[in-house]
Design an enzyme around this catalytic site. Structure first.
Site, PDB file in Angstrom:
ATOM      1  N   SER A  18       0.840  -1.196   0.000  1.00 52.68           N
ATOM      2  CA  SER A  18       0.000   0.000   0.000  1.00 52.68           C
ATOM      3  C   SER A  18       0.876   1.246   0.000  1.00 52.68           C
ATOM      4  O   SER A  18       1.728   1.410  -0.879  1.00 52.68           O
ATOM      5  CB  SER A  18      -0.950  -0.054   1.205  1.00 52.68           C
ATOM      6  OG  SER A  18      -1.918   0.951   1.153  1.00 52.68           O
ATOM      7  N   ARG A  62     -11.693   6.111  10.575  1.00 48.88           N
ATOM      8  CA  ARG A  62     -11.254   4.718  10.492  1.00 48.88           C
ATOM      9  C   ARG A  62     -12.344   3.819   9.931  1.00 48.88           C
ATOM     10  O   ARG A  62     -12.055   2.887   9.166  1.00 48.88           O
ATOM     11  CB  ARG A  62     -10.837   4.220  11.883  1.00 48.88           C
ATOM     12  CG  ARG A  62     -10.264   2.814  11.900  1.00 48.88           C
ATOM     13  CD  ARG A  62      -9.023   2.715  11.043  1.00 48.88           C
ATOM     14  NE  ARG A  62      -8.320   1.457  11.263  1.00 48.88           N
ATOM     15  CZ  ARG A  62      -7.191   1.113  10.664  1.00 48.88           C
ATOM     16  NH1 ARG A  62      -6.650   1.938   9.792  1.00 48.88           N
ATOM     17  NH2 ARG A  62      -6.601  -0.040  10.923  1.00 48.88           N
ATOM     18  N   ASP A  82      -8.778  -6.461  -4.604  1.00 47.70           N
ATOM     19  CA  ASP A  82      -8.391  -5.161  -4.059  1.00 47.70           C
ATOM     20  C   ASP A  82      -8.956  -4.073  -4.967  1.00 47.70           C
ATOM     21  O   ASP A  82      -8.452  -3.833  -6.062  1.00 47.70           O
ATOM     22  CB  ASP A  82      -6.867  -5.060  -3.985  1.00 47.70           C
ATOM     23  CG  ASP A  82      -6.376  -3.761  -3.364  1.00 47.70           C
ATOM     24  OD1 ASP A  82      -7.205  -2.870  -3.091  1.00 47.70           O
ATOM     25  OD2 ASP A  82      -5.150  -3.632  -3.172  1.00 47.70           O
ATOM     26  N   HIS A 135      -8.015  -5.207  -0.132  1.00 45.68           N
ATOM     27  CA  HIS A 135      -6.737  -4.509   0.013  1.00 45.68           C
ATOM     28  C   HIS A 135      -5.903  -5.077   1.157  1.00 45.68           C
ATOM     29  O   HIS A 135      -4.672  -5.101   1.082  1.00 45.68           O
ATOM     30  CB  HIS A 135      -6.998  -3.020   0.242  1.00 45.68           C
ATOM     31  CG  HIS A 135      -5.749  -2.194   0.267  1.00 45.68           C
ATOM     32  ND1 HIS A 135      -4.860  -2.143  -0.784  1.00 45.68           N
ATOM     33  CD2 HIS A 135      -5.233  -1.380   1.234  1.00 45.68           C
ATOM     34  CE1 HIS A 135      -3.852  -1.344  -0.480  1.00 45.68           C
ATOM     35  NE2 HIS A 135      -4.054  -0.865   0.733  1.00 45.68           N
ATOM     36  N   ASP A 136      -6.532  -5.538   2.202  1.00 43.78           N
ATOM     37  CA  ASP A 136      -5.810  -6.074   3.350  1.00 43.78           C
ATOM     38  C   ASP A 136      -5.094  -7.387   3.049  1.00 43.78           C
ATOM     39  O   ASP A 136      -4.391  -7.911   3.923  1.00 43.78           O
ATOM     40  CB  ASP A 136      -6.770  -6.285   4.527  1.00 43.78           C
ATOM     41  CG  ASP A 136      -6.860  -5.054   5.421  1.00 43.78           C
ATOM     42  OD1 ASP A 136      -6.104  -4.093   5.197  1.00 43.78           O
ATOM     43  OD2 ASP A 136      -7.693  -5.059   6.343  1.00 43.78           O
TER      44      ASP A 136
END
Length: 375
Positions: free
Chosen positions: A154, A224, A319, A352-353
Site C-alpha cells: 500500500s 477509520r 483489491d 486490500h488487506d
C-alpha cells in the site's frame, strides 16, 4: 511463540539527526528523531539489509513481540522471521516509524523546540519523498549504503517505488505490493471524507487538542470506519458478516442492528484509542500528493526512467482500492524502460488487506523472489 518461527523478543531503538531536513513543501525541520527496530544480523559486507516500509497506520514494529507486551506482535510477523519468506537468517531487516508518525518518531505529538509545546497542527506536512529522505539518513546511521531490497504494501509500496527514484544507486530490489503510482480521484475522495470527519470534530481545536486535554475521538472513529470499508472486499464482507443481525431481530433504532455495523464501530473505537489525529491527516495527504509522473506531464514511463533496481510488483484480485490495473501501470512503465520486473496478480478474496494476511500463494511468491536475491 517458538524460536523456530519468530524473531522473539524485540526492542525499539531511537536515533536523532541534528542536520536540517528540507521538506518537499519548502518547510524545514531543524532536526528529528526516528524510532526503528532491526531483526537479524548485518553481514560483514553490509549487503543483506532490507527496509520494510509501513502503510498508513503501521509502525516500526514489524515482527516479534515486546518482553512486557507479549500480545503486541509485529504487524508483518507472518512474513518476517527465521524460515519465513523474509528470512532473518539471511537478511538484516529494518522497520522504521516514519517522520510525522505517532509511535515515537518526531511528529505532531512531539515538542516543538520553538514553542515548548506539542507541535499539533504546526508540524509541517511531509510526503513520501520526505519519508524516503529521512530513511536514507537512517541507512547512513546503520552503515547501509545499498539496500538489498526495500519492500512495502500500500503506502509502503509507494515508498519502495520512491526509493528506486530518489536513490537509484542505493537499492537493488524494489518490492511494491498492493500499491499504485498515484491515487485515483475516488481514493482521494475517501481520504477527504476521513479528514473532514476529524476536522469537524468539536474536540479537534484546529489541531491543538493536546493543549485542551482532549482527543477528537469521534472524528478519528469515523475516519477509520470509512477507511476500513475500503480495505475489505465485498465478497469478504458478505462471507464474514452478510446481513447477520446483532441481536437476532430488527431493533428499529439507530443503534447497532447488523454485525457489520458492530464490526466497524469496534474498529473505529479501537483505532481512536491509539492513533493521532494530526498524523492521520498528514499521512492521508502524503498519499494524495504522491505522483512520480506529476513533473513529467503524467508520463509514468518517463518518471521511472531514473530507476535501476529490479522490481517485484504484486496485486490482489479483489483489491478495489489499489486494483490490479494500477500495479500493471507500474509494470508497463518499468518494461518500457527495459527494467527487470516480476509481476504477480494473486487471487485472494480479502481485498486490500490481503497484503497483510497469511495467504499461501502470496507468501510462496515472496519467498521465491527473496530467496533469489544475492547478498
Amino acid at each position: 511463540m517458538s524460536p523456530e518461527n519468530s524473531v522473539g523478543v524485540v526492542a525499539s531503538q531511537r536515533v536523532r539527526f541534528g542536520e536540517v531536513l528540507r521538506l518537499r513543501s519548502g518547510a524545514e525541520l531543524p532536526g528529528f528523531e526516528l524510532v526503528f527496530e532491526t531483526y537479524g544480523t548485518l553481514n560483514g559486507e553490509r549487503s543483506n539489509a532490507v527496509l520494510v516500509c509501513h502503510a498508513l497506520s503501521g509502525s516500526h514494529h514489524v515482527a516479534g513481540y515486546y518482553a512486557d507486551e507479549t500480545d503486541n506482535v509485529g504487524w508483518w510477523d507472518n512474513l518476517v522471521g527465521p524460515g519465513k519468506p523474509l528470512d532473518t537468517r539471511k537478511f538484516f531487516v529494518v522497520g522504521v516509524n516514519n517522520l510525522g508518525g505517532c509511535y515515537g518518531s518526531t511528529g505532531p505529538l512531539s515538542i516543538n523546540p520553538e514553542s515548548g509545546k506539542r507541535y499539533g497542527s504546526d508540524f509541517p506536512l511531509v510526503t513520501v519523498e520526505d519519508w524516503v529522505a529521512a530513511q536514507a539518513r537512517l541507512a547512513d546511521h546503520l552503515g547501509v549504503h545499498t539496500w538489498a531490497a526495500v519492500i512495502g504494501g500500500s503506502l509502503g509500496g509507494m515508498q519502495a517505488l520512491e526509493w528506486s527514484l530518489q536513490f537509484p544507486e542505493r537499492i537493488r530490489h524494489a518490492m511494491v505490493i498492493a500499491s499504485a503510482p498515484k491515487l485515483s480521484a475516488q481514493n482521494i475522495a475517501f481520504n477527504e471524507v476521513a479528514r473532514q470527519a476529524i476536522l469537524s470534530d468539536p474536540d479537534f481545536h484546529d489541531g491543538y487538542y493536546a493543549e485542551h486535554g482532549v482527543v477528537p475521538t469521534r472524528g478519528l472513529r469515523l475516519a477509520r470506519m470509512v477507511a476500513h470499508i475500503t480495505y475489505l472486499s465485498d465478497s469478504q464482507m458478505a462471507e464474514k458478516f452478510g446481513r447477520q443481525l446483532r441481536h437476532g431481530e430488527h431493533k428499529f433504532s439507530y443503534d447497532v442492528d447488523f454485525e457489520i455495523e458492530s464490526y466497524l464501530r469496534y474498529q473505529g473505537n479501537k483505532f481512536a484509542t491509539y492513533f493521532d489525529a494530526n498524523t492521520y491527516l498528514m499521512t492521508t495527504k502524503a498519499l494524495d500528493y504522491f505522483d512520480p509522473a506529476y513533473e513529467y506531464d503524467g508520463n509514468l514511463a518517463a518518471a521511472l526512467a531514473r530507476a535501476r533496481a529490479s522490481f517485484f510488483v504484486a496485486s490482489f484480485s479483489t483489491d478495489w482500492r489499489f486494483a490490479p490495473a494500477r500495479s500493471r501501470e507500474i509494470v508497463f512503465a518499468l518494461l518500457h524502460n527495459r527494467l527487470r520486473v516480476v509481476y504477480a496478480e494473486i487471487a485472494c478474496g480479502a481485498g486490500h488487506d490481503s497484503f497483510l494476511l497469511d495467504d499461501e500463494h502470496y507468501h510462496a511468491l515472496l519467498r521465491a523472489y527473496l530467496e533469489n536475491i544475492a547478498v
